[in-house]
Design a protein around this motif. Structure first.
Motif, PDB file in Angstrom:
ATOM      1  N   GLY A   1      11.104 -12.520 -10.822  1.00 59.99           N
ATOM      2  CA  GLY A   1      12.485 -12.770 -11.196  1.00 59.99           C
ATOM      3  C   GLY A   1      13.411 -12.867 -10.126  1.00 59.99           C
ATOM      4  N   HIS A   2      13.091 -13.233  -9.098  1.00 60.99           N
ATOM      5  CA  HIS A   2      14.028 -13.356  -8.014  1.00 60.99           C
ATOM      6  C   HIS A   2      14.575 -14.874  -8.129  1.00 60.99           C
ATOM      7  CE1 HIS A   2      13.043  -9.374  -6.189  1.00 60.99           C
ATOM      8  NE2 HIS A   2      11.766  -9.894  -6.109  1.00 60.99           N
ATOM      9  N   SER A   3      15.775 -15.173  -8.075  1.00 61.16           N
ATOM     10  CA  SER A   3      16.045 -16.778  -8.194  1.00 61.16           C
ATOM     11  C   SER A   3      16.388 -17.165  -6.677  1.00 61.16           C
ATOM     12  CB  SER A   3      17.467 -16.897  -8.770  1.00 61.16           C
ATOM     13  OG  SER A   3      18.310 -16.068  -8.677  1.00 61.16           O
ATOM     14  N   PRO A   4      15.777 -18.263  -6.375  1.00 57.27           N
ATOM     15  CA  PRO A   4      15.721 -18.519  -5.048  1.00 57.27           C
ATOM     16  C   PRO A   4      17.058 -18.831  -4.540  1.00 57.27           C
ATOM     17  CG  PRO A   4      14.715 -20.351  -6.388  1.00 57.27           C
ATOM     18  CD  PRO A   4      14.917 -19.036  -7.033  1.00 57.27           C
ATOM     19  N   ASN A   5      17.823 -18.636  -3.308  1.00 56.88           N
ATOM     20  CA  ASN A   5      18.925 -19.007  -2.837  1.00 56.88           C
ATOM     21  C   ASN A   5      18.827 -20.330  -1.757  1.00 56.88           C
ATOM     22  OD1 ASN A   5      18.173 -17.790  -0.596  1.00 56.88           O
ATOM     23  ND2 ASN A   5      19.403 -16.047  -0.679  1.00 56.88           N
ATOM     24  N   ILE A   6      19.667 -20.590  -1.123  1.00 56.65           N
ATOM     25  CA  ILE A   6      19.758 -21.363  -0.107  1.00 56.65           C
ATOM     26  C   ILE A   6      18.784 -21.223   1.257  1.00 56.65           C
ATOM     27  CG2 ILE A   6      21.823 -20.968   1.142  1.00 56.65           C
ATOM     28  CD1 ILE A   6      21.720 -24.336   0.091  1.00 56.65           C
TER      29      ILE A   6
ATOM     30  N   CYS B   1       2.241 -24.739   4.661  1.00 55.59           N
ATOM     31  CA  CYS B   1       2.850 -25.183   3.845  1.00 55.59           C
ATOM     32  C   CYS B   1       2.554 -24.671   2.261  1.00 55.59           C
ATOM     33  CB  CYS B   1       2.653 -26.583   4.041  1.00 55.59           C
ATOM     34  SG  CYS B   1       3.533 -27.868   2.920  1.00 55.59           S
ATOM     35  N   GLU B   2       1.302 -24.701   2.143  1.00 55.17           N
ATOM     36  CA  GLU B   2       0.851 -24.359   0.645  1.00 55.17           C
ATOM     37  C   GLU B   2       1.085 -23.077   0.283  1.00 55.17           C
ATOM     38  OE1 GLU B   2      -3.220 -25.715   0.050  1.00 55.17           O
ATOM     39  OE2 GLU B   2      -2.495 -27.665   0.499  1.00 55.17           O
ATOM     40  N   GLU B   3       0.882 -22.072   1.145  1.00 56.14           N
ATOM     41  CA  GLU B   3       1.110 -20.752   1.016  1.00 56.14           C
ATOM     42  C   GLU B   3       2.764 -20.363   0.917  1.00 56.14           C
ATOM     43  OE1 GLU B   3      -0.828 -21.736   3.161  1.00 56.14           O
ATOM     44  OE2 GLU B   3      -2.567 -20.888   2.891  1.00 56.14           O
ATOM     45  N   ALA B   4       3.536 -21.312   1.542  1.00 55.84           N
ATOM     46  CA  ALA B   4       4.997 -20.992   1.103  1.00 55.84           C
ATOM     47  C   ALA B   4       5.364 -21.522  -0.212  1.00 55.84           C
ATOM     48  CB  ALA B   4       5.893 -21.959   2.273  1.00 55.84           C
ATOM     49  N   GLN B   5       4.721 -22.504  -0.308  1.00 57.55           N
ATOM     50  CA  GLN B   5       5.096 -22.937  -1.911  1.00 57.55           C
ATOM     51  C   GLN B   5       4.700 -22.081  -2.943  1.00 57.55           C
ATOM     52  OE1 GLN B   5       3.304 -26.874  -2.727  1.00 57.55           O
ATOM     53  NE2 GLN B   5       4.428 -27.120  -4.265  1.00 57.55           N
ATOM     54  N   SER B   6       3.413 -21.193  -2.531  1.00 61.27           N
ATOM     55  CA  SER B   6       2.843 -20.204  -3.692  1.00 61.27           C
ATOM     56  C   SER B   6       3.808 -18.886  -3.514  1.00 61.27           C
ATOM     57  CB  SER B   6       1.436 -20.038  -3.533  1.00 61.27           C
ATOM     58  OG  SER B   6       1.101 -19.064  -2.653  1.00 61.27           O
ATOM     59  N   TYR B   7       4.293 -18.531  -2.369  1.00 65.12           N
ATOM     60  CA  TYR B   7       5.219 -17.443  -2.404  1.00 65.12           C
ATOM     61  C   TYR B   7       6.569 -17.768  -3.219  1.00 65.12           C
ATOM     62  CZ  TYR B   7       2.177 -15.062   0.910  1.00 65.12           C
ATOM     63  OH  TYR B   7       1.350 -14.334   1.513  1.00 65.12           O
ATOM     64  N   PHE B   8       6.898 -18.872  -2.933  1.00 59.48           N
ATOM     65  CA  PHE B   8       8.190 -19.410  -3.685  1.00 59.48           C
ATOM     66  C   PHE B   8       8.054 -19.236  -5.157  1.00 59.48           C
ATOM     67  CE2 PHE B   8      11.125 -22.649  -5.099  1.00 59.48           C
ATOM     68  CZ  PHE B   8      12.348 -22.460  -4.333  1.00 59.48           C
ATOM     69  N   ASN B   9       6.852 -19.774  -5.414  1.00 61.03           N
ATOM     70  CA  ASN B   9       6.622 -19.692  -7.100  1.00 61.03           C
ATOM     71  C   ASN B   9       6.559 -18.039  -7.225  1.00 61.03           C
ATOM     72  OD1 ASN B   9       6.653 -22.310  -7.495  1.00 61.03           O
ATOM     73  ND2 ASN B   9       4.669 -22.469  -7.071  1.00 61.03           N
ATOM     74  N   GLN B  10       5.661 -17.402  -6.719  1.00 57.23           N
ATOM     75  CA  GLN B  10       5.745 -15.860  -6.897  1.00 57.23           C
ATOM     76  C   GLN B  10       6.821 -15.216  -6.906  1.00 57.23           C
ATOM     77  OE1 GLN B  10       2.607 -14.062  -4.191  1.00 57.23           O
ATOM     78  NE2 GLN B  10       3.839 -12.144  -4.339  1.00 57.23           N
ATOM     79  N   MET B  11       7.681 -15.755  -5.992  1.00 59.83           N
ATOM     80  CA  MET B  11       9.098 -14.808  -6.069  1.00 59.83           C
ATOM     81  C   MET B  11       9.908 -15.050  -7.276  1.00 59.83           C
ATOM     82  SD  MET B  11      12.190 -15.908  -3.383  1.00 59.83           S
ATOM     83  CE  MET B  11      12.596 -17.174  -4.361  1.00 59.83           C
ATOM     84  N   LYS B  12       9.784 -16.411  -7.656  1.00 59.80           N
ATOM     85  CA  LYS B  12      10.497 -16.736  -8.909  1.00 59.80           C
ATOM     86  C   LYS B  12       9.816 -15.963 -10.099  1.00 59.80           C
ATOM     87  CE  LYS B  12      10.400 -21.425  -8.712  1.00 59.80           C
ATOM     88  NZ  LYS B  12      10.787 -22.735  -8.826  1.00 59.80           N
ATOM     89  N   ASP B  13       8.444 -15.920 -10.013  1.00 59.31           N
ATOM     90  CA  ASP B  13       7.702 -15.186 -11.311  1.00 59.31           C
ATOM     91  C   ASP B  13       8.303 -13.598 -11.361  1.00 59.31           C
ATOM     92  OD1 ASP B  13       6.326 -17.501 -11.728  1.00 59.31           O
ATOM     93  OD2 ASP B  13       4.585 -16.827 -10.849  1.00 59.31           O
TER      94      ASP B  13
ATOM     95  N   HIS C   1       0.865  -1.138  -0.189  1.00 57.00           N
ATOM     96  CA  HIS C   1       0.218   0.036  -0.035  1.00 57.00           C
ATOM     97  C   HIS C   1       0.836   1.209   0.213  1.00 57.00           C
ATOM     98  CE1 HIS C   1      -2.734   3.112   1.939  1.00 57.00           C
ATOM     99  NE2 HIS C   1      -3.215   2.526   1.064  1.00 57.00           N
ATOM    100  N   ASN C   2       2.159   0.996   0.437  1.00 58.15           N
ATOM    101  CA  ASN C   2       3.083   2.205   0.575  1.00 58.15           C
ATOM    102  C   ASN C   2       3.893   2.336  -0.622  1.00 58.15           C
ATOM    103  OD1 ASN C   2       1.779   2.971   2.946  1.00 58.15           O
ATOM    104  ND2 ASN C   2       3.688   2.603   4.204  1.00 58.15           N
ATOM    105  N   GLY C   3       3.486   1.537  -1.666  1.00 55.93           N
ATOM    106  CA  GLY C   3       4.368   1.475  -2.991  1.00 55.93           C
ATOM    107  C   GLY C   3       5.655   0.959  -2.816  1.00 55.93           C
ATOM    108  N   LEU C   4       5.828   0.095  -1.720  1.00 59.87           N
ATOM    109  CA  LEU C   4       7.151  -0.686  -1.600  1.00 59.87           C
ATOM    110  C   LEU C   4       6.637  -2.060  -2.273  1.00 59.87           C
ATOM    111  CD1 LEU C   4       7.984   0.400   1.931  1.00 59.87           C
ATOM    112  CD2 LEU C   4       9.226   1.345   0.071  1.00 59.87           C
ATOM    113  N   GLN C   5       7.952  -2.593  -2.564  1.00 57.64           N
ATOM    114  CA  GLN C   5       7.864  -4.127  -3.093  1.00 57.64           C
ATOM    115  C   GLN C   5       8.690  -5.084  -2.164  1.00 57.64           C
ATOM    116  OE1 GLN C   5       8.977  -3.881  -7.436  1.00 57.64           O
ATOM    117  NE2 GLN C   5       6.336  -3.599  -7.591  1.00 57.64           N
ATOM    118  N   MET C   6       8.182  -6.235  -2.453  1.00 54.58           N
ATOM    119  CA  MET C   6       8.977  -7.425  -1.860  1.00 54.58           C
ATOM    120  C   MET C   6      10.228  -7.591  -2.210  1.00 54.58           C
ATOM    121  SD  MET C   6       6.788  -9.118   0.654  1.00 54.58           S
ATOM    122  CE  MET C   6       7.070 -10.856   0.278  1.00 54.58           C
ATOM    123  N   ASP C   7      11.114  -7.890  -1.654  1.00 56.44           N
ATOM    124  CA  ASP C   7      12.745  -8.209  -2.277  1.00 56.44           C
ATOM    125  C   ASP C   7      13.007  -9.607  -2.112  1.00 56.44           C
ATOM    126  OD1 ASP C   7      13.630  -8.232   0.148  1.00 56.44           O
ATOM    127  OD2 ASP C   7      14.910  -6.150  -0.220  1.00 56.44           O
ATOM    128  N   SER C   8      14.020 -10.067  -2.460  1.00 61.14           N
ATOM    129  CA  SER C   8      14.382 -11.409  -2.216  1.00 61.14           C
ATOM    130  C   SER C   8      14.576 -11.685  -0.609  1.00 61.14           C
ATOM    131  CB  SER C   8      15.822 -11.446  -2.890  1.00 61.14           C
ATOM    132  OG  SER C   8      16.385 -12.879  -2.599  1.00 61.14           O
TER     133      SER C   8
END
Length: 673
Positions: free
Chosen positions: A276-281, A262-274, A239-246
């Motif tokens: 353009g953040h590549s997942p790290n360890i 568990c399922e939410e984690a999975q969907s955030y993981f995918n959202q993050m990849k979408d 709402h404050n115009g900020l974005q989630m980062d990696s």
DNA sequence: GGTTGCTTCA
């Protein structure tokens, strides 16, 4: 009393004393070399490009370069740099500051401040900051750094004090300082306070940035309902115009994992990849941890494969988390194989993986196997700490092996000296179950000395124990402490304590325990009100009994209500008698359940009337009662009527005659009906 | 001139 002593200890006094470093290096350490993260090196290279005075490494290889650099700098600059080094190395900070403080600018002092903080030289840090304040050589950066280190040195109270004493209102909403304060609270498990302060800061003009939200998100990990709180924060930052980062995604995944989403984690993981953040360890291991909560080992194995094919190599934490997945899924054979693999890779040098396995085995009742893992761990010279001891001690307690639990507690006390509230609870539990009063008291003293605040479990263990030992007043005082600390005792415990307090005629304590439960958010069993009512009547706490009846009449049996009414009218405060009768009537419990004209109800009115006659100054109350009665279908019996008539001069003959005739007509109507 | 967030256990 020991107890209040234990409960009043404030954890904030818990300053880690800083030993004067005996082996303090002659040359200053390069602060950033201790950090292996990319960010540390970024910071140092950025700093090296500016003329800021940072720690210069002084090993031989770099000496000649340093000399070249020195030639290019002005004299005052070199003097300041030299002064910084001298202050940092001086064994006598006071005199060094006295000598060199005049040369140093605020930013130089900030360099020293950070240096002390990075080396955990808390005493020096404290002293330097004090000096800076006194000499008015202080900037916003000094505050943000100092407060940050208050967070790492586990001193949130101090940090708050510093923050609150900042004289300038504008500085108080400096985003860096605010972030530091919030981080300090979050790191010390004070998420609620941090959110509260955050709201206040915004109200005073703070404009939060991504770091602010990231900091607060991290706090959601270990609080109940953390997931929904995290979602609120994410919504607000968007709402404050900020974005989630990696990194924020990493935190959010961790929050999901610790809240079994568990399922939410999975969907955030995918959202993050979408995005353009590549997942790290970190992202992988957080998601893996989320799979652990569901024991979903198939998905976990796929994820590990996926990670490997993306070129990342599983590290110690990743593999340990995978072990957790197997343990949670009760796949103990796979767990053991993985533990062997961890050991081969040199990743089983601390107790963690053993703890996971022991804990899983113990929780499904395989105590013997858990014990042999514990022994195996000791055999491999892995040093057991509080975690492994508390797992084993607790599981022995759960399994009824109290002697063994007690022995292990003693073994821990003899071998280890690192205590926290969890190991203390395990030890207390063991001694309590084994009935070792002396050891229980000793452990409580120890907690007090070490300034370890008792938590919900500590109180529960102790109260249960004191009840078992028939020390009901001690149990009650402990419950009072617990309540003062903001913990709500469980109903069964409260109920049993109240019962015993009633038995030993500690009626007012019983009522107080009842009130603690009632005004907590916990649900209360309906029968509870009647239980306390009997105790209060027995103790003649009739006013309290009245409150209980008034608030809970629908949960109390007619018999108990009748007993209360009788006691109150006989012995209760005369000014409340009419109110009591009205409340009982209004509750649907007719003063006599079946028949308004029954002898029981008439005895009650008779008793009330005779009390009023004994105190003629209460005549208004008598008149009120007599006037109220016929409207509800009540009338006085003949002997009461005679009593009133005999004393009619006290109340006004005319009025009494009118009221009694009204009652008489009512009585006739009822009888013919 | 200064801030920062992420993974395993009771």
């Amino acid at each position: 009393m020991e107890l209040s002593h234990v409960s009043t200890c404030a954890r904030f006094h818990h300053i880690h004393p800083c030993p004067t470093p005996l082996s303090f290096p002659i040359f200053p350490r390069v602060s950033t070399t201790t950090s292996s993260s990319g960010r540390g090196s970024q910071r140092s290279s950025a700093a090296a490009g500016t003329p800021a005075l940072i720690d210069i490494p002084c090993n031989d290889a770099q000496k000649s370069g340093a000399v070249d650099a020195q030639r290019r700098h002005s004299k005052p600059y070199l003097a300041r740099k030299d002064a910084i080094l001298q202050v940092q190395q001086s064994p006598h900070l006071d005199s060094a500051l006295q000598r060199l403080g005049g040369v140093l600018k605020v930013q130089d002092l900030n360099v020293i401040l950070r240096n002390f903080g990075q080396q955990s030289r808390w005493q020096d840090l404290f002293q330097l900051f004090d000096w800076m304040q006194q000499h008015n050589k202080i900037s916003a950066s000094s505050y943000s750094s100092y407060i940050k280190f208050m967070g790492t040195s586990l001193n949130p109270a101090k940090a708050l004090e510093i923050y609150n004493n900042i004289p300038d209102e504008l500085t108080k909403t400096n985003v860096f300082i605010c972030n530091s304060v919030l981080r300090c609270l979050v790191r010390n498990g004070k998420f609620d306070s941090s959110m509260q302060l955050f709201r206040k800061m915004k109200h005073n003009g703070l404009i939060p940035d991504a770091i602010t939200y990231s900091t607060l998100l991290a706090g959601c990990m270990k609080v109940k309902d953390g997931y929904s709180k995290a979602l609120d924060l994410v919504q607000e930052l968007n709402h404050n115009g900020l974005q989630m980062d990696s990194v924020m995604y990493g935190t959010l995944l961790a929050v999901c994992a610790s809240n079994n989403q568990c399922e939410e984690a999975q969907s955030y993981f995918n959202q993050m990849k979408d995005e353009g953040h590549s997942p790290n360890i970190y992202h992988y291991s957080s998601l893996l941890n989320a799979y652990a909560s569901g024991g979903n080992y198939k998905k976990a194995e796929e994820l590990v494969q996926d990670m490997k094919s993306s070129g990342l190599v599983p590290n110690k934490v990743m593999l340990t988390t995978q072990l957790k997945v197997y343990v949670r899924g009760c796949l103990f054979e796979k767990s053991r194989d993985l533990l062997v693999e961890l050991d081969t890779l040199g990743f089983a040098k601390d107790e963690m993986p053993y703890c996971l396995l022991m804990d899983g085995l113990a929780k499904v009742g395989r105590i013997d196997e858990a014990r042999s893992v514990f022994d195996e761990m000791k055999g491999k010279c892995v040093k057991p700490g509080g975690y492994s001891y508390s797992i084993m001690i607790s599981s022995f307690c759960r399994g009824g092996l109290f002697e063994e639990a007690k022995e292990l507690a003693a073994e821990f006390e003899a071998k280890c000296d690192k205590y926290d509230v969890a190991i203390c609870n395990a030890i207390l539990c063991a001694y309590c179950r084994a009935g070792e009063m002396e050891s229980v008291m000793r452990t409580m003293r120890k907690m007090d000395e070490l300034a370890i605040s008792p938590d919900y479990n500590t109180f529960h263990i102790l109260i249960k124990f004191f009840c078992k030992e028939k020390l009901y007043m001690l149990a009650y005082q402990t419950m009072e402490d617990m309540h003062r600390k903001g913990h709500q005792p469980a109903e069964e415990l409260c109920s049993s304590l109240i019962y015993h307090l009633g038995k030993i005629k500690a009626h007012s304590e019983a009522f107080s325990a009842y009130s603690m439960l009632k005004y907590s958010k916990r649900t209360m069993c309906k029968a509870f009100h009647e239980k306390i009512l009997h105790i209060l009547i027995a103790g003649k706490f009739l006013k309290d009994a009245y409150v209980v009846v008034k608030d809970n009449a629908k949960f109390i049996s007619p018999a108990a209500i009748k007993k209360f009414a009788k006691s109150f009218v006989k012995l209760g405060n005369i000014n409340l008698i009419n109110d009591v009768l009205k409340v009982i009537h209004a509750s649907g419990n007719k003063i006599d359940q079946h028949n308004q004209l029954s002898s029981a109800s008439q005895r009650l009115f008779q008793m009330a009337v005779s009390r009023y006659i004994a105190q003629p100054e209460k005549k208004d109350l008598l008149l009120q009662l007599l006037q109220w009665m016929p409207g509800q279908g009540y009338v006085v019996d003949s002997s009461t009527r005679n009593l009133i008539l005999q004393n009619a001069h006290l109340f006004g003959r005319q009025l009494i005659a009118e009221i009694l005739s009204k009652q008489h007509m009512m009585s006739k109507a009822l009888k013919s009906h």
